[in-house]
Structures are given as C-alpha cells and as structure tokens.
Enzyme design. Structure first.
Site, PDB file in Angstrom:
ATOM      1  N   THR A  12     -12.545  26.683  28.971  1.00  0.00           N
ATOM      2  CA  THR A  12     -13.550  26.151  29.914  1.00  0.00           C
ATOM      3  C   THR A  12     -14.847  25.826  29.171  1.00  0.00           C
ATOM      4  OG1 THR A  12     -14.072  28.452  30.410  1.00  0.00           O
ATOM      5  CG2 THR A  12     -12.641  27.288  31.976  1.00  0.00           C
ATOM      6  N   ARG A  40      -8.510  -5.495  18.219  1.00  0.00           N
ATOM      7  CA  ARG A  40      -7.800  -6.422  17.314  1.00  0.00           C
ATOM      8  C   ARG A  40      -8.363  -7.815  17.593  1.00  0.00           C
ATOM      9  NH1 ARG A  40      -4.596  -3.537  13.520  1.00  0.00           N
ATOM     10  NH2 ARG A  40      -4.101  -1.601  14.560  1.00  0.00           N
ATOM     11  N   GLU A  94      -5.178   1.395   2.462  1.00  0.00           N
ATOM     12  CA  GLU A  94      -4.989   0.360   3.482  1.00  0.00           C
ATOM     13  C   GLU A  94      -5.098   0.927   4.881  1.00  0.00           C
ATOM     14  OE1 GLU A  94      -3.223  -2.476   6.252  1.00  0.00           O
ATOM     15  OE2 GLU A  94      -2.561  -0.441   5.883  1.00  0.00           O
ATOM     16  N   HIS A 135       0.842  -1.211   0.000  1.00  0.00           N
ATOM     17  CA  HIS A 135       0.000   0.000   0.000  1.00  0.00           C
ATOM     18  C   HIS A 135       0.866   1.245   0.000  1.00  0.00           C
ATOM     19  CE1 HIS A 135       0.382   1.071   4.358  1.00  0.00           C
ATOM     20  NE2 HIS A 135       0.520  -0.229   4.522  1.00  0.00           N
ATOM     21  N   ASP A 172       4.472  -6.033   4.363  1.00  0.00           N
ATOM     22  CA  ASP A 172       3.844  -4.878   5.024  1.00  0.00           C
ATOM     23  C   ASP A 172       3.775  -5.126   6.523  1.00  0.00           C
ATOM     24  OD1 ASP A 172       2.418  -2.590   5.577  1.00  0.00           O
ATOM     25  OD2 ASP A 172       0.488  -3.427   4.992  1.00  0.00           O
ATOM     26  N   ASP A 204      -0.478   4.382   0.630  1.00  0.00           N
ATOM     27  CA  ASP A 204      -0.968   5.437   1.523  1.00  0.00           C
ATOM     28  C   ASP A 204      -0.248   5.311   2.855  1.00  0.00           C
ATOM     29  OD1 ASP A 204      -2.362   2.955   2.023  1.00  0.00           O
ATOM     30  OD2 ASP A 204      -3.821   4.043   3.239  1.00  0.00           O
TER      31      ASP A 204
HETATM   32  N1  LIG Z   1       1.102  -2.323   8.079  1.00  0.00           N
HETATM   33  C1  LIG Z   1      -0.224  -2.767   8.203  1.00  0.00           C
HETATM   34  C2  LIG Z   1      -1.014  -1.778   9.010  1.00  0.00           C
HETATM   35  O1  LIG Z   1      -0.467  -0.896   9.604  1.00  0.00           O
HETATM   36  N2  LIG Z   1      -2.321  -1.940   8.982  1.00  0.00           N
HETATM   37  C3  LIG Z   1      -3.227  -1.099   9.685  1.00  0.00           C
HETATM   38  C4  LIG Z   1      -4.558  -1.297   9.062  1.00  0.00           C
HETATM   39  C5  LIG Z   1      -5.592  -0.341   9.544  1.00  0.00           C
HETATM   40  C6  LIG Z   1      -6.875  -0.638   9.711  1.00  0.00           C
HETATM   41  N3  LIG Z   1      -7.478   0.491  10.103  1.00  0.00           N
HETATM   42  C7  LIG Z   1      -6.601   1.433  10.156  1.00  0.00           C
HETATM   43  N4  LIG Z   1      -5.428   0.913   9.794  1.00  0.00           N
HETATM   44  C8  LIG Z   1      -3.239  -1.496  11.150  1.00  0.00           C
HETATM   45  O2  LIG Z   1      -3.531  -0.596  11.974  1.00  0.00           O
HETATM   46  O3  LIG Z   1      -2.980  -2.650  11.484  1.00  0.00           O
HETATM   47 ZN   LIG Z   2       1.129  -1.128   6.251  1.00  0.00          ZN
HETATM   48 ZN   LIG Z   3       0.127   0.891   8.644  1.00  0.00          ZN
END
Ligand SMILES: NCC(=O)N[C@@H](Cc1c[nH]cn1)C(=O)O
Ligand SMILES: [Zn+2]
Ligand SMILES: [Zn+2]
Length: 479
Positions: free
Chosen positions: A334, A347, A166, A98, A199, A100
């Site tokens: 305030t 997760r 991603e 990815h 990645d 981004d």
């Molecule tokens: N390198 C993989 C990574 O960082 N993935 C992100 C994917 C994600 C999902 N929502 C926001 N980011 C991660 O946080 O695991």
């Molecule tokens: Zn990544």
């Molecule tokens: Zn990432």
C-alpha cells in the site's frame, strides 16, 4: 550467376555445427540495456571478433566511448569491424548486424532458460537473440566459413560493422560512421557500394521478404515526482497529489484503444494512401490469421488486412512500455510511489522525425498536466530517437536480393516496409550515400523482443544460403 551448388551442400552438411555455434552465442547474455550485463556485451564482441579472425577477416574493435546508464558512467561496447577482400574489380558490400539483445528473464514467461538455446522437436531454435540478431550475424559467419573450407573465392569484397548497442539506441555509432566517412580513402567505409542488413523478419511464416523501409523512433520518458519519499497510502491517501495518479492520467491521453495517436498534429503529418499505394499492401501475402498466430490472440485492431498492414508500415504508432518506480511485484503493497517515470515510444514514418514530433508531445503533455491542477512536478523528454528510412528499390542491390530469394526459396519475395527501427540504416544511406537493403532471415512469428524468441532451423540454414547466394548474385550483375 547462382551460388555454386557445393556451397549450398556445405551449408546443409554443416547445419548441426552452425547451430552449435549459435548456441554458444546465445549463451552470452549480451543485454545492452542492463548495466549488470555490460561485461557480457564486451564478451560477445570478442566472440564475434575471434570468429571473424579465424575466418580470415581483418578485424578491429572500435571504442565508441562511454554512456551514462542508471546514473553510472560506463563504457560503451565496441563496434566489431571486419574487412575481407580488396579487389578493385569486385563490388564492396557493407554488412551490418547487432550482437546485443533485449533483456529476458525466465520469469517473464519463457518456457525454457532464455540464454540456453533449446532445440524443439519441430526445429525451432529457442533463445534470446536467436532471431534478433545473433542468428543472422552467424549466418554471415557460416557463409564465410563455407567459402573458406571449399576454397571458393568470395565474389565480392566485404566490410562488416557489428554493433553492441542497437537495442539501446545505437549510442556512439552515428558519430563513428560520420568520422570514418570524413577520413575519405583512409576511412573504413571507403569503396563501399551498397549495404545489406539482416535484422528483421518475414511478414508471415511462409513467404520471404525484402525490406525497403523502416520506421523511425522517438523513445520518450514522462516523469512525475512529488513527495520527498514513498508514502503510506493509508496515512497520505487523499491528502496529497499522487504522482502515479497524475502519470496514468497523462498516459491515458496519448493513444486511443484503436491505435489513433491523440497528440494533436502527429497522425496528421501523414497523407492518406491513394489507391495505387493501397494496392502495394493489398498484394502482400498476409492475413489477419497471420497476426493472430504471431501474437497468440485474436486482437487485431481491424479485420481489414490492408489497413492493419498500413498501420504497421506507413503510419506512426504509439506504444506505452512501462512505468519505472511503480510498485509491480507480487503481494499488495500500500505505497504511494514518490517518483514515477512512464516510458513510451512513437514509431515514426516520413516526413516525421524526432525533431518534428517531440516538441508536439512535450507541449501536449505539459498542457494536459496543467489541466490536472496538480502540485507535483512534470518532466517530459526524449530518451533516444532515430529517423525513418525508405529506399529506392530500383537498384541492382534489390535486383540481386530478389534473384537470390527466388533461387533459394523458389518464390518471389514480398517487398515490405518494416514497423521496427534500425536508426543506423538511414545513417548509412545518408552519410555514405549508398543503397541499403534489409534481407531478413527469420519469420514473422519469431517473437523478437518477446518471450520464447526463436529462429526456425530451416530459416537459419536456408537463410544462410540466401545470404551466400545474394553475394554471388551481386557479383553477377553488370553495374
Ligand atoms: N531488429 C531491430 C530492432 O529490434 N530494433 C529496435 C531498435 C530499438 C530502438 N530502441 C530500442 N530498440 C526496435 O525496437 O525496433
Ligand atoms: Zn535487431
Ligand atoms: Zn531488436
């Protein structure tokens, strides 16, 4: 069959130029989660496409439609598709990455401008996306370039899918993969034998790893609203139900300081590890000192390395990320904020999926909110999600990656499950029905998503050799 030595020599000789290309990529602030940077994500897609074309790859920019971000409908960045090689006698590998990145501001605490690749004296290449995930994508470009310039034929057919969403839930990608797959032999993925993704990161700073599992994700928003507008706390404090008070009370009920998830049923979905499974984590080259070095503080939840590793790899975790609408600037305003949105994610590990976990979270937060007797309004919802993934490592794809790691690093890799999420991994595995592996380039202390993200020069260069060698090892396996 190891990679030709000329290939490895070429990568060494051209290291400085490769780093310059990485600097050009890092300079494009392709932050997918920030509407004001959407043009940059498009620019980054074009950058990658141009590079691939120069290297003889047939490309296509795939329009993935639109999304609504901050109340605006905007175009999704295209996926960059690439194809090189159509030899039916060769295996076909699909490469995913990815382009981004996560947001980054100097004011977050970066020592240098996040979008200017800074080369430190010790060889660290510091900049947003250096490790996650521009460095690895460029590693593949380096490999293509080395083969082209040396006149060495690619040992396999390659297909590329590089996406620009991603870090923001891979919006649009699953649908595209399913639709392409449904086109059968006319589809982009026809003939793909295995998938390779670079990645993620080593567990530590010394031992390369190969990753066969990822956690899934349920990214959730909990919103509390009440007054029609922000209020003066001197005028309205103790006279109204304050959304922020309700919200922090709710957030405080999600997770215990030791990481235990307090939502009934969530932790309980996971069976305890038996001694054989514990052994897998015991064997990994990791120590509490590695965590402390990576996070820059002595704050591990346990002194038991195996328990900490299992917490990351085979248990769910809940993290609270922030509160939108809350006062956070300097000074002492305030204010009673009128509407606040807490952001947290869970997760997930098998057998958890967003579908199984999200209803438990909503039910729990609604019940806890009811106990507050607040007259404010509550809204809890899933922002984006993805399922966890665990692969079969008894496959030639893994055999090739292990051999390549041994050849380049002279070491057996750690076999790991990663705590992060790349939801498209499971889509590839399930939709295409092929084996997937993660072959990381960076180290465990790279600081992905954090300040001063870096990729070590040696990881970029040896990592490029690893990717190239992996292709040759795949080709050498009789499968
Ligand atoms: N390198 C993989 C990574 O960082 N993935 C992100 C994917 C994600 C999902 N929502 C926001 N980011 C991660 O946080 O695991
Ligand atoms: Zn990544
Ligand atoms: Zn990432």
């Amino acid at each position: 069959m190891p990679a030709p030595t000329t290939l490895l020599g070429y990568i060494d000789e051209n290291a400085d130029r490769f780093i310059k290309r990485l600097a050009d990529a890092v300079a494009i602030p392709s932050v997918s989660g920030d509407r004001t940077h959407r043009e940059d994500v498009f620019k980054m897609a074009k950058f990658i496409e141009d590079q691939l074309q120069t290297l003889g790859v047939q490309t296509r920019l795939e329009d993935l439609g639109t999304e609504t971000l901050d109340g605006h409908e905007i175009k999704l960045p295209p996926a960059v598709l690439g194809k090189i090689g159509e030899d039916p006698k060769k295996k076909t590998i699909l490469i995913y990455g990815h382009f981004d990145v996560q947001p980054a501001f100097k004011s977050d605490g970066w020592s240098t401008d996040p979008f200017t690749l800074t080369i430190a004296d010790d060889g660290q290449l510091i900049g947003r996306g250096s490790s996650d995930d521009k460095g690895p994508i460029l590693g593949w470009l380096n490999v293509l370039e080395a083969h082209r310039d040396l006149g060495i034929g690619l040992p396999v057919n390659l297909r590329f899918v590089f996406e620009g969403m991603e870090e923001s839930g891979s919006v649009g990608l699953d649908e595209f993969i399913a639709a392409e797959h449904a086109r059968g032999k006319d589809g982009w993925f026809h003939g793909v034998d295995v998938v390779c993704i670079s990645d993620n990161y080593w567990l530590n700073t010394r031992t390369p790893c190969i990753t066969y599992g990822l956690r899934g994700l349920a990214y959730m928003f909990v919103q509390v609203s009440g007054p029609a507008r922000d209020l003066h706390s001197g005028v309205f404090g103790r006279t109204v139900h304050e959304p922020m008070t309700d919200l922090v009370t709710l957030l405080g009920k999600l997770v215990a300081p030791d990481g235990t998830i307090l939502i009934p049923g969530v932790d309980d979905m996971i069976r305890a590890a038996d001694s054989e499974e514990r052994e897998l984590y015991d064997r990994l080259d990791y120590s509490i000192a590695d965590i402390e070095a990576a996070v820059g503080a002595s704050i591990a939840v346990s002194d038991d390395k195996t328990q900490v590793l299992m917490g990351r790899m085979r248990q769910p975790s809940l993290s609270i990320h922030g509160i939108e609408g809350a006062f956070y600037g300097s000074g002492a305003k305030t204010v009673i904020p009128a509407k606040v949105t807490g952001k947290f994610s869970i997760r997930l590990v098998p057998p958890q999926t967003p579908d199984k976990v999200v209803p438990l979270v909503i039910q729990y937060l609604e019940a806890e909110f009811a106990k507050l007797n607040s007259k404010n309004k509550l809204r809890v919802y899933l922002e984006h999600g993805g399922k966890p993934w665990v692969a079969d490592i008894k496959h030639w794809n893994y055999e090739a990656a292990i051999k390549a790691t041994q050849a380049v690093y002279n070491k057996l890799p750690d076999m790991t499950r990663e705590g992060g999420s790349i939801p498209v991994t499971l889509t590839f595995a399930e939709t295409l029905g092929v084996n997937v592996l993660l072959l990381p380039m960076g180290r465990g202390d790279d600081g992905a998503h954090s300040t001063n993200e870096k990729l070590d020069r040696s990881n970029f260069i040896e990592g490029t050799k690893l990717l190239g060698t992996y292709l040759h090892e795949v080709a050498a396996i009789n499968a």
